[in-house]
Structure formats: structure tokens, C-alpha cells
Design a protein around this motif. Sequence first.
Motif, mmCIF file in Angstrom:
data_model
loop_
_atom_site.group_PDB
_atom_site.id
_atom_site.type_symbol
_atom_site.label_atom_id
_atom_site.label_comp_id
_atom_site.label_asym_id
_atom_site.label_seq_id
_atom_site.Cartn_x
_atom_site.Cartn_y
_atom_site.Cartn_z
ATOM 1 N N SER A 47 0.856 -1.184 0.000
ATOM 2 C CA SER A 47 0.000 0.000 0.000
ATOM 3 C C SER A 47 0.898 1.243 0.000
ATOM 4 O O SER A 47 1.881 1.291 0.769
ATOM 5 C CB SER A 47 -0.891 -0.001 1.252
ATOM 6 N N PRO A 48 0.647 2.203 -0.889
ATOM 7 C CA PRO A 48 -0.552 2.359 -1.731
ATOM 8 C C PRO A 48 -0.585 1.478 -2.965
ATOM 9 O O PRO A 48 -1.628 1.335 -3.602
ATOM 10 C CB PRO A 48 -0.513 3.833 -2.116
ATOM 11 N N GLY A 49 0.531 0.894 -3.324
ATOM 12 C CA GLY A 49 0.531 -0.069 -4.415
ATOM 13 C C GLY A 49 0.759 0.566 -5.775
ATOM 14 O O GLY A 49 0.164 1.585 -6.136
ATOM 15 N N ILE A 50 1.681 -0.053 -6.530
ATOM 16 C CA ILE A 50 1.941 0.360 -7.916
ATOM 17 C C ILE A 50 2.017 -0.884 -8.789
ATOM 18 O O ILE A 50 2.178 -2.005 -8.291
ATOM 19 C CB ILE A 50 3.242 1.181 -8.041
ATOM 20 N N GLY A 51 1.924 -0.685 -10.086
ATOM 21 C CA GLY A 51 1.969 -1.801 -11.009
ATOM 22 C C GLY A 51 3.386 -2.286 -11.249
ATOM 23 O O GLY A 51 4.362 -1.689 -10.766
ATOM 24 N N PRO A 52 3.543 -3.372 -11.991
ATOM 25 C CA PRO A 52 4.865 -3.925 -12.296
ATOM 26 C C PRO A 52 5.647 -3.015 -13.245
ATOM 27 O O PRO A 52 5.096 -2.168 -13.959
ATOM 28 C CB PRO A 52 4.539 -5.267 -12.950
ATOM 29 N N ASP A 53 6.958 -3.218 -13.211
ATOM 30 C CA ASP A 53 7.877 -2.546 -14.127
ATOM 31 C C ASP A 53 7.847 -1.022 -14.025
ATOM 32 O O ASP A 53 8.043 -0.308 -15.029
ATOM 33 C CB ASP A 53 7.590 -2.965 -15.582
ATOM 34 N N THR A 54 7.621 -0.522 -12.823
ATOM 35 C CA THR A 54 7.665 0.911 -12.598
ATOM 36 C C THR A 54 8.041 1.198 -11.147
ATOM 37 O O THR A 54 8.163 0.259 -10.340
ATOM 38 C CB THR A 54 6.311 1.573 -12.928
ATOM 39 N N TYR A 55 8.215 2.461 -10.837
ATOM 40 C CA TYR A 55 8.505 2.825 -9.444
ATOM 41 C C TYR A 55 7.859 4.174 -9.162
ATOM 42 O O TYR A 55 7.450 4.907 -10.083
ATOM 43 C CB TYR A 55 10.014 2.870 -9.199
ATOM 44 N N ALA A 56 7.776 4.543 -7.873
ATOM 45 C CA ALA A 56 7.231 5.845 -7.478
ATOM 46 C C ALA A 56 7.786 6.209 -6.109
ATOM 47 O O ALA A 56 8.101 5.337 -5.291
ATOM 48 C CB ALA A 56 5.716 5.808 -7.430
ATOM 49 N N ILE A 57 7.922 7.535 -5.886
ATOM 50 C CA ILE A 57 8.310 8.019 -4.560
ATOM 51 C C ILE A 57 7.095 8.714 -3.969
ATOM 52 O O ILE A 57 6.590 9.706 -4.518
ATOM 53 C CB ILE A 57 9.509 8.977 -4.636
ATOM 54 N N PHE A 58 6.628 8.198 -2.833
ATOM 55 C CA PHE A 58 5.436 8.722 -2.162
ATOM 56 C C PHE A 58 5.848 9.502 -0.906
ATOM 57 O O PHE A 58 6.859 9.186 -0.268
ATOM 58 C CB PHE A 58 4.501 7.583 -1.729
ATOM 59 N N ASP A 59 5.031 10.482 -0.559
ATOM 60 C CA ASP A 59 5.224 11.110 0.733
ATOM 61 C C ASP A 59 4.898 10.070 1.810
ATOM 62 O O ASP A 59 3.988 9.240 1.643
ATOM 63 C CB ASP A 59 4.306 12.323 0.877
ATOM 64 N N ALA A 60 5.626 10.097 2.906
ATOM 65 C CA ALA A 60 5.459 9.080 3.950
ATOM 66 C C ALA A 60 4.021 8.996 4.458
ATOM 67 O O ALA A 60 3.575 7.924 4.890
ATOM 68 C CB ALA A 60 6.403 9.363 5.108
ATOM 69 N N SER A 61 3.291 10.101 4.391
ATOM 70 C CA SER A 61 1.901 10.083 4.855
ATOM 71 C C SER A 61 1.019 9.185 3.999
ATOM 72 O O SER A 61 -0.062 8.782 4.444
ATOM 73 C CB SER A 61 1.340 11.505 4.860
ATOM 74 N N GLN A 62 1.484 8.829 2.798
ATOM 75 C CA GLN A 62 0.722 7.959 1.907
ATOM 76 C C GLN A 62 1.096 6.484 2.055
ATOM 77 O O GLN A 62 0.517 5.636 1.369
ATOM 78 C CB GLN A 62 0.939 8.399 0.444
ATOM 79 N N VAL A 63 2.065 6.198 2.931
ATOM 80 C CA VAL A 63 2.525 4.815 3.109
ATOM 81 C C VAL A 63 2.460 4.458 4.606
ATOM 82 O O VAL A 63 3.480 4.122 5.216
ATOM 83 C CB VAL A 63 3.950 4.624 2.569
ATOM 84 N N PRO A 64 1.288 4.575 5.198
ATOM 85 C CA PRO A 64 1.210 4.270 6.639
ATOM 86 C C PRO A 64 1.381 2.766 6.880
ATOM 87 O O PRO A 64 1.089 1.961 5.993
ATOM 88 C CB PRO A 64 -0.211 4.730 7.003
#
Length: 307
Positions: A47-64
Amino acid sequence: MRQRTHHRALLVAIPALLAALAGSPASTLAAACGSGATSLGNGGFESPGIGPDTYAIFDASQVPPWNTTDVANGIEIWGNGFQGVPTFEGANFAELNANSAGTLYQDVVSSPGATMTWTLQHRGRDGTDVMKVLIGDASTADVSNDVGWNAISADISDPPTAWGGTSDDYVVPAGQTCTRFAFRAVSSGIGIASYGNFLDAIGFTVTIPAEPTPTPVPEPTATPLPTAPPSAAPTPDPTPVADPTPTGVAAATTAKKTPRPTPPPTDVVTGATSNRGSSDGSALLAGWLVGFGVVAGLASRRLRRGR
């Protein structure tokens, strides 16, 4: 995939008292146990979850419930297969070095005396990356340095070719009800602070010791008072046994031997029975004979005169 266990790699013991004696804690010491979590959450970064073959940087508040020391408060998540790196489990995993060599951490409710067994999967990105695990009281453990932690693991290093597993135990000290788990990047295999240290499948189990069964205390046994011996019943005097009545010849012989009572003498003049003894009887008899002789003599004289 390779599995490796750094067993009992812990631990540099640091008394929590040192940090407790320090001044006001920094903002990084704020405990997050108010949520009441008793287990590490989102250990696979699904969580929050992303699809395969990619990446993302989330603010920590979005990854509790994760928190970070990243300079931009970012948490970097990769999808399965991105740049040829598979997940250990699930669809996603995290990279410790997001915008900087940071620390990911969580605070969980803990029970003093409980044993927390933690596990994780670690992998290098472009070379052999190094990280470590820190555990301590959330009120004293400073995520910006090594101060205030109860336990710090040895360095955990893994190449980019496979996931390596590590696990160990942590016994919650007395009085510690909020425990902080931190996962810190130590170095990158290619020397770039924003590269390296993949993490997946972080978790732990808790074993709470059973309450000892109280040993029943036996009730005190009253000591019986000594019992007086029973009073002996008085022995009755033997009942006299009457001599048996003689029978047959023996009876007749006995009867013959029994003297018959001598009747008292009878007064000749009065005919009364004398109550005097045998000596009196002899005197009376003598007197009677004398009297009889006198009377006889008088009668004889009268007869002669009458002739």
C-alpha cells in the motif's frame, strides 16, 4: 532465490536510561503508539501499491504506518520486475535510499517480557548494499543517530543477485510499552546516497510468556489435642457363690452332722418354758426333785396316821 539468516546478529546493548537522562527529546522521538498497533504493518509495501515494471516516490503520509528520515520525507516503492528486479513476495518492495540514505521506522505497542522475533528480506541494487536494524523504547530511540536504542544489529549486507533473509529476537524490557523498529541504510554499493538497499517482507511475531500458575498453598493442618485414655470401668466385686445344696448320700451325711437345737427346759410347776440357760435348768431340776421328795414324804406320813 538465496536465503540467508544473520542469526543472533544483535546486538549492541545500549541502556535506555542514557537517553532518558538527556534533555527534551527531538521531534524524531515522538512515539506513534497512540494508534494501538501491536504488529509491524505494511511490511511488504503493498500500500498504496503500484503496477509492475515501474517505481514511485510517495510522501510518507501515503505509506502508513511507515515513517522516514529521508530529506524529502519520501518513501520509494518499486513494482515487480522493474529494472529486472523481482519482488520477494507480493507486488511491491521498497528502496531505503530514496532521495538520501534514510531510515524507515515504525512504533508498535509492546508488552514487557514479550519476545519479538523480527524478519526481513534485503537485496543490493547495483552492488553490495549494507543496512542495519535498530530497536528500542520509542520515547528514547533517536532515529537520526544511534542514541537511545536498546539493540542495534550487526551490518546486514547483500549483493544485487538475490534476496537475503535475516531474523532475530528482541525481548521487551520492563516498563517498555511502545517499541520502535528502525531499518537504516548504512552504505550503497555504488556510493550514491539515493541508490540501494531494497527491502521486502518485513514482519515479526510476538511471543508473550504465559502467566505462571500459582502453586496452591496447603491449608494448615490443625494438630489434634492429645486424647485422654478412657477411664477404666470399676471391676465389680465377685458375686458370692452359694454352696451347692448337697444331694444323695453326701446330703444325708451333712444332715446328720447338723445338730438339732436343744429345746429350752420346761418349768415343772408352771409348765412354762424357761428362758434361762442350761445351768439354770440343772438347778431347777434339783429343786424339783427336792420338792417332790418332800411332798412324797408328807403323803407317806398321812397314810400311816390314817391307819
